[in-house]
Motif scaffolding. Sequence first.
Motif, PDB file in Angstrom:
ATOM      1  N   LEU A   1       0.833  -1.206   0.000  1.00 28.69           N
ATOM      2  CA  LEU A   1       0.000   0.000   0.000  1.00 28.69           C
ATOM      3  C   LEU A   1       0.867   1.256   0.000  1.00 28.69           C
ATOM      4  N   SER A   2       1.980   1.220   0.742  1.00 33.07           N
ATOM      5  CA  SER A   2       2.902   2.356   0.763  1.00 33.07           C
ATOM      6  C   SER A   2       3.497   2.604  -0.625  1.00 33.07           C
ATOM      7  N   ASP A   3       3.928   1.529  -1.309  1.00 34.88           N
ATOM      8  CA  ASP A   3       4.462   1.677  -2.665  1.00 34.88           C
ATOM      9  C   ASP A   3       3.402   2.243  -3.614  1.00 34.88           C
ATOM     10  N   PHE A   4       2.165   1.744  -3.490  1.00 32.76           N
ATOM     11  CA  PHE A   4       1.080   2.171  -4.372  1.00 32.76           C
ATOM     12  C   PHE A   4       0.753   3.648  -4.193  1.00 32.76           C
ATOM     13  N   LEU A   5       0.793   4.121  -2.948  1.00 32.37           N
ATOM     14  CA  LEU A   5       0.408   5.506  -2.646  1.00 32.37           C
ATOM     15  C   LEU A   5       1.552   6.499  -2.799  1.00 32.37           C
ATOM     16  N   ALA A   6       2.774   5.979  -2.955  1.00 31.53           N
ATOM     17  CA  ALA A   6       3.945   6.863  -2.935  1.00 31.53           C
ATOM     18  C   ALA A   6       3.909   7.907  -4.045  1.00 31.53           C
ATOM     19  N   SER A   7       3.429   7.527  -5.234  1.00 35.67           N
ATOM     20  CA  SER A   7       3.422   8.480  -6.344  1.00 35.67           C
ATOM     21  C   SER A   7       2.460   9.633  -6.111  1.00 35.67           C
ATOM     22  N   THR A   8       1.445   9.394  -5.277  1.00 28.98           N
ATOM     23  CA  THR A   8       0.450  10.441  -5.006  1.00 28.98           C
ATOM     24  C   THR A   8       0.755  11.218  -3.734  1.00 28.98           C
ATOM     25  N   TYR A   9       1.150  10.494  -2.683  1.00 24.42           N
ATOM     26  CA  TYR A   9       1.310  11.123  -1.374  1.00 24.42           C
ATOM     27  C   TYR A   9       2.758  11.276  -0.929  1.00 24.42           C
ATOM     28  N   GLY A  10       3.701  10.766  -1.723  1.00 25.78           N
ATOM     29  CA  GLY A  10       5.113  10.942  -1.399  1.00 25.78           C
ATOM     30  C   GLY A  10       5.470  10.382  -0.048  1.00 25.78           C
ATOM     31  N   ASP A  11       6.112  11.211   0.775  1.00 19.18           N
ATOM     32  CA  ASP A  11       6.565  10.760   2.087  1.00 19.18           C
ATOM     33  C   ASP A  11       5.407  10.427   3.029  1.00 19.18           C
ATOM     34  N   GLY A  12       4.202  10.892   2.717  1.00 21.93           N
ATOM     35  CA  GLY A  12       3.055  10.601   3.581  1.00 21.93           C
ATOM     36  C   GLY A  12       2.403   9.268   3.305  1.00 21.93           C
ATOM     37  N   ALA A  13       2.881   8.541   2.276  1.00 22.28           N
ATOM     38  CA  ALA A  13       2.239   7.288   1.883  1.00 22.28           C
ATOM     39  C   ALA A  13       2.320   6.239   2.979  1.00 22.28           C
ATOM     40  N   LEU A  14       3.472   6.151   3.641  1.00 20.77           N
ATOM     41  CA  LEU A  14       3.629   5.115   4.667  1.00 20.77           C
ATOM     42  C   LEU A  14       2.683   5.355   5.831  1.00 20.77           C
ATOM     43  N   ARG A  15       2.504   6.600   6.250  1.00 25.92           N
ATOM     44  CA  ARG A  15       1.591   6.874   7.361  1.00 25.92           C
ATOM     45  C   ARG A  15       0.163   6.482   7.002  1.00 25.92           C
ATOM     46  N   ILE A  16      -0.276   6.779   5.782  1.00 22.44           N
ATOM     47  CA  ILE A  16      -1.629   6.412   5.367  1.00 22.44           C
ATOM     48  C   ILE A  16      -1.787   4.894   5.362  1.00 22.44           C
TER      49      ILE A  16
END
Length: 457
Positions: free
Chosen positions: A411-426
């Motif tokens: 999920l972190s990899d998937f969200l990284a392009s949209t949320y950048g550094d915030g992807a892991l927290r989401i």
Amino acid sequence: MTDQAAVSPVEESSGGYSQYVVLTLFVVYTFNFIDRQIVAVMQEPIKAFFDLSDLQLGLLTGPAFAFLYATLGIPIAFLADRWNRVSIISISLAIWSGFTALFGLVNSYLMLFLMRVGVGIGEAGCSPPAHSLISDYVTPRKRGSALSVYSLGIPIGSVLGILMTAIVYRWVADYYSVNGAPDWLAAIGAGDAWRVPFLIVGIPGVILAIIVKLTVKEPPRGRFDGVKPGERRGATLNEVVKALASKPSFWFVAFAAAIASLVGYGLFPWLLSYFVRISLAAGVAPQDALADAAIPYSFVIGGGGFIGTLLGGYLTDRFSARRLSAYVVIPGLALLLALPIYFVSLLIPPNALAFLLLGIASALGSMWYGPVWAVAQNLVKPAMRAMAPAVLLLIINIIGLGFGPPAVGALSDFLASTYGDGALRIAILAIAAMIIPSAALFLLAGRSIDKDWEAAK
């Protein structure tokens, strides 16, 4: 091959010796979690060294360990219901300690994966025979507390694993930056400091395996449950599954614990990575970023887990005298209380308040450990007391450990392009929300546990 030759010396019910056995098994379980969690603690340096994605890290900390660890628990438990349980634990401890040391010698992702599989193979021989041993050293009404003491190996092992790994890594990295790596280590991978913690934890585990074999005695099976000698044979997997199939509360508890485990295994490595990445983004050196995050995080997670594990066993043993449903209702309510605290701790800056809230959430999220294993022991007959928790472990670890870490990574990899550094927290928050179905299943188990417990007598 049976354990009858080893049974005869242990007819006494000495409280002192029983406490020694429980504490010794707690130490074994502590080593289990030190060796298990060291990869999660070191995943950021490993990620950098091998240039891995978050999904690859999740596969390493999750499925590589979980699938054989979970599936081998069944045949090992089958053996433990028939053979000397102390020998099984000792051999297993020596195996997983050896593979932990070998993890630090490899130089490819494939070999990391295979060594992690080896650790899982060894650790599969720990809990089913240990649960069975404890149940033959304490009376039924004290098993919740005794198994909670054993389960303290989770938070204590996590604390020691985090602290030791982070401190050793920082010291070695600082030393190498001044003096360079020794020739013997440089030859296997440029002398990277991440290897050293893996190389120094194996020997103590092998020594402990010898101590366990020499000092822990094999007790008669079912001696507190009115079991006659002729009834001490182990049950088959089909017999255990058939016995459990008629007990709805077991399956509610099994899947409730599996989802709670998914949350726990998903949060543990990734929360630490979350704090480390914040420090790295601020320009902190990798070894300092890990130590700065790991030291407070270890006491938060370990302290909270310690308190919650003991409190869960104490409260459920106390209130179960009036209603057996306390063994599942208390963990369910505790998980519901933990959820908003997790969310608040991650939505505020990573400061002292955030760590305090994480500690409270960790305590509440750990209260199910002892009660769940007590339920597994008390819902079956003595001849099934290694196999029943193995079935439970299979469900918990396939779902929890097998899917928790890679789910957060993917999920972190998937969200990284949209949320950048915030992807892991989401991604972490999304996994934490799975507490809701877990708590619901615990509460549903309370509707049938009294009837199922009575049927097992």
